[in-house]
Write an enzyme that holds these catalytic residues in place. Structure first.
Site, PDB file in Angstrom:
ATOM      1  N   SER A  99       1.113  -1.146   0.074  1.00 21.17           N
ATOM      2  CA  SER A  99      -0.019   0.016  -0.057  1.00 21.17           C
ATOM      3  C   SER A  99       0.739   1.340  -0.024  1.00 21.17           C
ATOM      4  O   SER A  99       1.533   1.458  -0.954  1.00 21.17           O
ATOM      5  CB  SER A  99      -0.916  -0.140   1.291  1.00 21.17           C
ATOM      6  OG  SER A  99      -1.993   0.795   1.328  1.00 21.17           O
ATOM      7  N   HIS A 124      -2.660  -1.334  -4.278  1.00 21.81           N
ATOM      8  CA  HIS A 124      -4.424  -1.436  -4.320  1.00 21.81           C
ATOM      9  C   HIS A 124      -4.807   0.330  -4.477  1.00 21.81           C
ATOM     10  O   HIS A 124      -3.888   1.024  -4.049  1.00 21.81           O
ATOM     11  CB  HIS A 124      -4.984  -2.399  -3.355  1.00 21.81           C
ATOM     12  CG  HIS A 124      -4.582  -1.745  -1.781  1.00 21.81           C
ATOM     13  ND1 HIS A 124      -4.773  -2.428  -0.790  1.00 21.81           N
ATOM     14  CD2 HIS A 124      -3.857  -0.815  -1.605  1.00 21.81           C
ATOM     15  CE1 HIS A 124      -4.380  -1.895   0.337  1.00 21.81           C
ATOM     16  NE2 HIS A 124      -3.897  -0.823   0.109  1.00 21.81           N
TER      17      HIS A 124
END
EC number: 3.4.21.92
Length: 199
Positions: A99, A124
């Site tokens: 992330s 993501h």
């Protein structure tokens, strides 16, 4: 339960000196970015980057990364500082850069971004929410801000890789895990480190 931070004893002509392990590593221009990315951790990382750059901006700073990600604003503050200072920031991913950790690790100086063989990368889309009991107007504002944040993060990832913005957008739609070889092919790192060849 917390963990014990090791102490290192060094001998010199003036006697013994004890350092916690992180202070000793900082003497060698090594910063450990571990755990969730949040404001307190980011402030500590930023202070160390600024300190080492002020000490000598001609030498590399070694940033070891092992994080599940976290706060976008805290992570971008680290990235902005990495780009602001004159020292090259060499990044080494161990464990995982997930992330926001991917944004940070891939923002190291191009040509000096490394990964250990068993580490992983995750990209993501950013997460967020308006919370229970939020008015519809406020929910629309939050949704618009999330879309802006997603575009900004995807642009950084595209700039830090050899992939198009469209490919990043598609791959980040859901959790997209990569091993070291896949991360190298994607262009987020420049080399997989099999042994310590940095010094």
């Amino acid at each position: 339960m917390g963990y014990l931070v090791p102490t290192v004893i060094e001998q010199s002509s003036r006697g013994e000196r004890a350092y916690d392990i992180y202070s000793r590593l900082l003497k060698d221009r090594i910063i450990m970015l571990t755990g969730p990315v949040e404001d307190g951790m980011a402030n500590s990382i930023i202070a160390q980057l600024l300190f080492l750059d002020a000490q000598d901006n001609t030498k590399d700073i070694y940033l070891y990364v092992n994080t599940p990600g976290g706060s976008v604003s805290a992570g971008l503050a680290i990235v902005d500082t990495m780009n602001f200072i004159k020292s090259d920031v060499l990044t080494i991913v161990m464990g995982m850069a997930a992330s926001m950790g991917t944004i940070i690790a891939s923002s190291g100086t191009k040509g000096k971004r490394f990964m250990l063989p068993n580490a992983e990368y995750l990209i993501h889309q950013p997460m967020g929410g308006a919370g229970q009991g939020t008015q519809q107007t406020d929910m629309a504002i939050v949704a618009e801000q999330l879309l802006k944040t997603r575009k900004r993060l995807e642009q950084i990832l595209a700039d830090n890789s050899n992939r198009s913005l469209e490919q990043i957008h598609k791959d980040a739609e859901r959790d997209h895990w990569m091993d070291a070889k896949e991360t190298l092919e994607y262009g987020f790192i420049d080399e997989i480190m099999e042994n310590n060849s940095l010094k």
